[in-house]
Design an enzyme around this catalytic site. Structure first.
Site, PDB file in Angstrom:
ATOM      1  N   ARG A 236      13.859   4.297  11.955  1.00 59.65           N
ATOM      2  CA  ARG A 236      12.624   5.078  12.005  1.00 59.65           C
ATOM      3  C   ARG A 236      11.854   4.763  13.295  1.00 59.65           C
ATOM      4  O   ARG A 236      12.447   4.403  14.296  1.00 59.65           O
ATOM      5  CB  ARG A 236      11.823   4.803  10.724  1.00 59.65           C
ATOM      6  CG  ARG A 236      12.614   5.199   9.470  1.00 59.65           C
ATOM      7  CD  ARG A 236      11.823   4.987   8.215  1.00 59.65           C
ATOM      8  NE  ARG A 236      10.615   5.815   8.208  1.00 59.65           N
ATOM      9  CZ  ARG A 236       9.621   5.660   7.335  1.00 59.65           C
ATOM     10  NH1 ARG A 236       9.702   4.736   6.387  1.00 59.65           N
ATOM     11  NH2 ARG A 236       8.553   6.432   7.392  1.00 59.65           N
TER      12      ARG A 236
ATOM     13  N   GLU B  78      12.635  -9.500   1.083  1.00 58.78           N
ATOM     14  CA  GLU B  78      11.871  -8.372   1.644  1.00 58.78           C
ATOM     15  C   GLU B  78      12.653  -7.087   1.378  1.00 58.78           C
ATOM     16  O   GLU B  78      13.829  -7.000   1.741  1.00 58.78           O
ATOM     17  CB  GLU B  78      11.691  -8.599   3.151  1.00 58.78           C
ATOM     18  CG  GLU B  78      11.008  -7.440   3.862  1.00 58.78           C
ATOM     19  CD  GLU B  78      10.994  -7.637   5.392  1.00 58.78           C
ATOM     20  OE1 GLU B  78      11.200  -8.786   5.868  1.00 58.78           O
ATOM     21  OE2 GLU B  78      10.798  -6.628   6.088  1.00 58.78           O
TER      22      GLU B  78
ATOM     23  N   PRO C 248       0.791  -1.235   0.000  1.00 54.22           N
ATOM     24  CA  PRO C 248       0.000   0.000   0.000  1.00 54.22           C
ATOM     25  C   PRO C 248       0.825   1.289   0.000  1.00 54.22           C
ATOM     26  O   PRO C 248       1.901   1.352   0.615  1.00 54.22           O
ATOM     27  CB  PRO C 248      -0.820  -0.107   1.297  1.00 54.22           C
ATOM     28  CG  PRO C 248      -0.129  -1.122   2.127  1.00 54.22           C
ATOM     29  CD  PRO C 248       0.532  -2.069   1.180  1.00 54.22           C
ATOM     30  N   ASN C 249       0.290   2.245  -0.710  1.00 56.51           N
ATOM     31  CA  ASN C 249       0.816   3.618  -0.810  1.00 56.51           C
ATOM     32  C   ASN C 249       2.074   3.741  -1.668  1.00 56.51           C
ATOM     33  O   ASN C 249       2.553   4.847  -1.900  1.00 56.51           O
ATOM     34  CB  ASN C 249       1.078   4.224   0.595  1.00 56.51           C
ATOM     35  CG  ASN C 249      -0.194   4.299   1.413  1.00 56.51           C
ATOM     36  OD1 ASN C 249      -1.184   4.853   0.951  1.00 56.51           O
ATOM     37  ND2 ASN C 249      -0.197   3.712   2.595  1.00 56.51           N
TER      38      ASN C 249
ATOM     39  N   ASN D 190       7.993  -5.669  -1.488  1.00 54.05           N
ATOM     40  CA  ASN D 190       7.964  -4.589  -0.498  1.00 54.05           C
ATOM     41  C   ASN D 190       6.544  -4.575   0.074  1.00 54.05           C
ATOM     42  O   ASN D 190       5.631  -4.032  -0.550  1.00 54.05           O
ATOM     43  CB  ASN D 190       8.311  -3.237  -1.129  1.00 54.05           C
ATOM     44  CG  ASN D 190       8.380  -2.136  -0.070  1.00 54.05           C
ATOM     45  OD1 ASN D 190       7.930  -2.323   1.068  1.00 54.05           O
ATOM     46  ND2 ASN D 190       8.929  -0.989  -0.440  1.00 54.05           N
TER      47      ASN D 190
ATOM     48  N   ARG E  87       5.444  10.928  -2.465  1.00 57.91           N
ATOM     49  CA  ARG E  87       5.214  10.544  -1.069  1.00 57.91           C
ATOM     50  C   ARG E  87       6.488  10.679  -0.221  1.00 57.91           C
ATOM     51  O   ARG E  87       7.497  10.025  -0.505  1.00 57.91           O
ATOM     52  CB  ARG E  87       4.747   9.081  -1.055  1.00 57.91           C
ATOM     53  CG  ARG E  87       4.540   8.520   0.316  1.00 57.91           C
ATOM     54  CD  ARG E  87       4.321   7.004   0.280  1.00 57.91           C
ATOM     55  NE  ARG E  87       4.133   6.515   1.622  1.00 57.91           N
ATOM     56  CZ  ARG E  87       4.341   5.260   1.995  1.00 57.91           C
ATOM     57  NH1 ARG E  87       4.729   4.361   1.113  1.00 57.91           N
ATOM     58  NH2 ARG E  87       4.143   4.895   3.236  1.00 57.91           N
TER      59      ARG E  87
ATOM     60  N   HIS F 139      12.826  -2.761   1.431  1.00 58.10           N
ATOM     61  CA  HIS F 139      12.313  -1.462   1.882  1.00 58.10           C
ATOM     62  C   HIS F 139      13.179  -0.354   1.302  1.00 58.10           C
ATOM     63  O   HIS F 139      14.420  -0.474   1.292  1.00 58.10           O
ATOM     64  CB  HIS F 139      12.319  -1.366   3.406  1.00 58.10           C
ATOM     65  CG  HIS F 139      11.496  -2.420   4.058  1.00 58.10           C
ATOM     66  ND1 HIS F 139      10.120  -2.389   4.061  1.00 58.10           N
ATOM     67  CD2 HIS F 139      11.850  -3.571   4.678  1.00 58.10           C
ATOM     68  CE1 HIS F 139       9.669  -3.464   4.667  1.00 58.10           C
ATOM     69  NE2 HIS F 139      10.689  -4.213   5.044  1.00 58.10           N
ATOM     70  N   LEU F 140      12.531   0.693   0.867  1.00 56.02           N
ATOM     71  CA  LEU F 140      13.276   1.867   0.378  1.00 56.02           C
ATOM     72  C   LEU F 140      14.011   2.537   1.532  1.00 56.02           C
ATOM     73  O   LEU F 140      15.185   2.891   1.422  1.00 56.02           O
ATOM     74  CB  LEU F 140      12.299   2.864  -0.262  1.00 56.02           C
ATOM     75  CG  LEU F 140      11.592   2.367  -1.519  1.00 56.02           C
ATOM     76  CD1 LEU F 140      10.109   2.729  -1.474  1.00 56.02           C
ATOM     77  CD2 LEU F 140      12.233   2.944  -2.759  1.00 56.02           C
ATOM     78  N   SER F 141      13.295   2.737   2.624  1.00 57.19           N
ATOM     79  CA  SER F 141      13.901   3.385   3.789  1.00 57.19           C
ATOM     80  C   SER F 141      14.539   2.326   4.682  1.00 57.19           C
ATOM     81  O   SER F 141      14.225   1.132   4.564  1.00 57.19           O
ATOM     82  CB  SER F 141      12.827   4.149   4.577  1.00 57.19           C
ATOM     83  OG  SER F 141      11.841   3.254   5.075  1.00 57.19           O
TER      84      SER F 141
ATOM     85  N   ALA G 118       3.364  -0.959   4.535  1.00 61.38           N
ATOM     86  CA  ALA G 118       2.830  -0.975   5.908  1.00 61.38           C
ATOM     87  C   ALA G 118       2.412  -2.376   6.350  1.00 61.38           C
ATOM     88  O   ALA G 118       2.425  -2.682   7.553  1.00 61.38           O
ATOM     89  CB  ALA G 118       1.658  -0.007   6.020  1.00 61.38           C
TER      90      ALA G 118
ATOM     91  N   TYR H  95      11.459   8.137   1.011  1.00 58.51           N
ATOM     92  CA  TYR H  95      11.285   7.208  -0.109  1.00 58.51           C
ATOM     93  C   TYR H  95      11.910   7.681  -1.412  1.00 58.51           C
ATOM     94  O   TYR H  95      11.842   6.958  -2.414  1.00 58.51           O
ATOM     95  CB  TYR H  95       9.785   6.902  -0.287  1.00 58.51           C
ATOM     96  CG  TYR H  95       9.153   6.381   0.987  1.00 58.51           C
ATOM     97  CD1 TYR H  95       9.667   5.253   1.619  1.00 58.51           C
ATOM     98  CD2 TYR H  95       8.067   7.027   1.576  1.00 58.51           C
ATOM     99  CE1 TYR H  95       9.113   4.769   2.792  1.00 58.51           C
ATOM    100  CE2 TYR H  95       7.508   6.552   2.761  1.00 58.51           C
ATOM    101  CZ  TYR H  95       8.038   5.433   3.362  1.00 58.51           C
ATOM    102  OH  TYR H  95       7.497   4.949   4.534  1.00 58.51           O
TER     103      TYR H  95
ATOM    104  N   ASP I 251       1.288 -15.804   5.589  1.00 59.35           N
ATOM    105  CA  ASP I 251       0.765 -17.157   5.366  1.00 59.35           C
ATOM    106  C   ASP I 251       0.713 -17.500   3.874  1.00 59.35           C
ATOM    107  O   ASP I 251       0.965 -18.637   3.483  1.00 59.35           O
ATOM    108  CB  ASP I 251      -0.632 -17.301   5.985  1.00 59.35           C
ATOM    109  CG  ASP I 251      -0.593 -17.431   7.503  1.00 59.35           C
ATOM    110  OD1 ASP I 251       0.512 -17.534   8.073  1.00 59.35           O
ATOM    111  OD2 ASP I 251      -1.680 -17.404   8.122  1.00 59.35           O
TER     112      ASP I 251
HETATM  113  C1  DQA Z   1       8.459   0.839   3.510  1.00 62.39           C
HETATM  114  C2  DQA Z   1       8.621   1.025   5.019  1.00 62.39           C
HETATM  115  C3  DQA Z   1       7.303   0.788   5.736  1.00 62.39           C
HETATM  116  O1  DQA Z   1       7.466   0.958   7.148  1.00 62.39           O
HETATM  117  C4  DQA Z   1       6.265   1.779   5.250  1.00 62.39           C
HETATM  118  O2  DQA Z   1       5.009   1.516   5.852  1.00 62.39           O
HETATM  119  C5  DQA Z   1       6.137   1.831   3.768  1.00 62.39           C
HETATM  120  C6  DQA Z   1       7.350   1.704   2.947  1.00 62.39           C
HETATM  121  C7  DQA Z   1       9.756   1.205   2.741  1.00 62.39           C
HETATM  122  O3  DQA Z   1       9.840   0.842   1.567  1.00 62.39           O
HETATM  123  O4  DQA Z   1      10.644   1.863   3.287  1.00 62.39           O
HETATM  124  O5  DQA Z   1       5.070   2.053   3.229  1.00 62.39           O
HETATM  125  O6  DQA Z   1       8.184  -0.529   3.259  1.00 62.39           O
END
Ligand code: DQA
Length: 156
Positions: free
Chosen positions: A108, A99, A10-11, A75, A18, A101-103, A78, A23, A88
């Protein structure tokens, strides 16, 4: 042809606008385009998908066998910190995944350090912006190439 699924939670459709301090400035289309090119250059089909809906991400993971997916770059956004359902689904299809993550989630808020995926992932890449995805794609290609070279002759 084996496919690599790149799945975004999401997002992440908002990338570019964003919270660029976390990000970066790349859009999702730019990231997907670069990953598709990287995969194609190595002889893999790349399927990219983003959804804000947990059930749609679960459905996409459940389709992996039908889509000949051999590896997932994920990714969960959230859902990293909340989703037993996605965990699952990954356990059910039993495919290797990274897995992403950009950040750097460990720099954080404390709630972001909890992941429902890290302990079942092949690896975790966090903190390199759009490059996190590229590093994951390189690792996915390396993994699949190795697997292919180890396969008995006459099989694929
Ligand atoms: C994220 C980190 C998550 O905590 C956050 O909710 C995101 C992006 C990242 O790519 O850094 O939406 O997965």
């Amino acid at each position: 042809m084996t496919a690599i699924l790149v799945l975004h939670g999401p997002n992440l459709n908002l990338l570019g606008d964003r919270e660029p301090q976390h990000y970066g400035h790349c859009t999702l289309a730019e990231i997907d385009g670069a990953l598709t090119d990287l995969g194609a250059a190595a002889g893999y089909r790349v399927i990219t998908h983003q959804s804000n809906a947990e059930h749609e991400l679960v459905d996409t993971i459940q389709r992996c066998e039908a889509d000949a997916v051999g590896f997932i770059v994920l990714n969960p956004a959230a859902f990293t910190h909340t989703s037993v359902a996605l965990r699952d689904a990954l356990a059910a299809v039993d495919l290797p995944f990274i897995e992403v993550h950009l950040s750097n989630v460990h720099r954080r808020e404390p709630f972001r350090t909890k992941s429902y995926f890290s302990d079942i992932a092949l690896g975790v890449i966090s903190g390199f912006g759009a490059q996190s995805y590229e590093l994951a794609m390189q690792a996915a290609i390396h993994y699949l190439d190795e697997q292919d070279s180890e396969a008995p002759r006459g099989h694929s």
